[in-house]
Design an enzyme around this catalytic site. Structure first.
Site, PDB file in Angstrom:
ATOM      1  CG  ASP A  96      -4.428  15.859 -19.287  1.00 37.70           C
ATOM      2  OD1 ASP A  96      -4.718  15.458 -20.433  1.00 37.70           O
ATOM      3  OD2 ASP A  96      -3.771  15.187 -18.476  1.00 37.70           O
ATOM      4  CD  GLU A 195      -2.202   6.122 -18.764  1.00 34.93           C
ATOM      5  OE1 GLU A 195      -2.604   7.221 -19.206  1.00 34.93           O
ATOM      6  OE2 GLU A 195      -2.005   5.912 -17.550  1.00 34.93           O
TER       7      GLU A 195
HETATM    8  O1  KIV Z   1      -2.122  13.290 -16.702  1.00 36.64           O
HETATM    9  C1  KIV Z   1      -1.133  12.711 -17.182  1.00 36.64           C
HETATM   10  O2  KIV Z   1      -0.030  12.758 -16.628  1.00 36.64           O
HETATM   11  C2  KIV Z   1      -1.314  11.949 -18.404  1.00 36.64           C
HETATM   12  C3  KIV Z   1      -0.174  11.102 -18.858  1.00 36.64           C
HETATM   13  C4  KIV Z   1      -0.046   9.918 -17.981  1.00 36.64           C
HETATM   14  C5  KIV Z   1      -0.310  10.709 -20.276  1.00 36.64           C
HETATM   15  O3  KIV Z   1      -2.340  12.004 -18.999  1.00 36.64           O
END
Ligand code: KIV
Length: 277
Positions: A96, A195
């Site tokens: 991310d 989501e």
């Molecule tokens: O940060 C995370 O765990 C996510 C998932 C919920 C898709 O983005």
């Protein structure tokens, strides 16, 4: 069809790539995705056959104890991703991009993505949002960075939403999501997280795209599923959304084990002679 002429099992590859997840969608094989934040867990999840490990900024909640994902920094994501990458042999690792590391401009997004790829050895990045991030996706993809999109309940925008309730129940937001999904696909995303949206909408979007969708709280007709590993393992139990299925109660297992350890220390039954030198 004889065993000799059957097609190779796409889920059985020694190394999962972005092409593998596309082939899994094309072959109708559901993609198993789980979050990971550290070496030991990543190793176990990888050995258990998880296809994609997401170094999620949910680390902010489950590792750091923050209320939201917003405080997570790029340095922290890089650290978690380095730990996860050391633990894997097979899984595709997606990281991310944290809040504040890509929203400013495509160039900023590219620099953040390059840092993640260079310093961690992971294979792709994920970012949240639709139209406003399309240019950034294009910039990163052009530079050779695979990008996963994320629509629906995007936690980095929680203060905009005001609640963690299901998104896109209304037609206007659903229409926006359909259009954003198409835009992200056209911009070059290799996959898309959906989501907390209605299952019917997730199915429609999944069928309208050629890239795989990965659902969380989006029904069972997406091309894959993702869960926060702490939720799936029953480690984070303060609040459990309806979409979480707990595959273990590690909270109970750990508490019982540690109770026993404390008691053994107190009564000097640990260490025993054969645990001593
Ligand atoms: O940060 C995370 O765990 C996510 C998932 C919920 C898709 O983005």
């Amino acid at each position: 069809m004889s065993a000799e002429s059957s097609p190779p099992d796409v889920a059985d590859v020694p190394r999962v790539t972005t092409q593998t997840v596309q082939e899994m969608k094309d072959a109708g094989v559901p993609i198993a995705v789980l979050t990971a934040y550290d070496y030991t867990s990543a190793r176990l999840f990888d050995q258990a056959g998880v296809d994609v490990l997401l170094v999620g900024d949910s680390a902010s909640n489950v590792m750091a104890g923050n209320e939201t994902t917003l405080p997570m920094t790029l340095d922290q994501m890089v650290y978690h991703a380095q730990c996860v990458v050391r633990g894997i042999d097979r899984a595709l690792v997606v990281v991310d991009l944290p809040f504040g590391s890509y929203q400013g401009a495509p160039e900023e997004a590219l620099q953040s993505a390059i840092r993640v790829m260079k310093e961690t050895g992971s294979h792709a990045v994920k970012l949240e949002g639709g139209a406003p991030v399309v240019e950034s996706v294009e910039r990163m993809v052009t530079a050779g960075v695979p990008v996963m999109g994320h629509l629906g309940l995007t936690p980095q925008s929680i203060y905009n939403f005001g609640t963690y309730q299901v998104r896109a129940r209304g037609e206007a937001e659903a229409e926006q999501l359909r259009a954003d999904a198409k835009r992200l696909e056209a911009a070059g995303c290799f996959a898309l997280v959906l989501e907390k949206i209605p299952a019917e909408l997730a199915q429609e979007v999944t069928e309208s795209l050629s890239i795989p969708t990965i659902g969380i709280g989006a029904g069972n007709q997406t091309d894959g599923q993702v869960l926060v590993s702490h939720d799936a393992l029953g480690l984070s139990t303060d609040f459990t959304p309806r979409f979480v299925r707990r595959y273990a109660r590690l909270d109970e297992t750990i508490t019982e084990a540690i109770d026993e350890y404390v008691s053994d220390v107190r009564d000097r039954s640990f260490p025993a002679d054969d645990e001593s030198y």
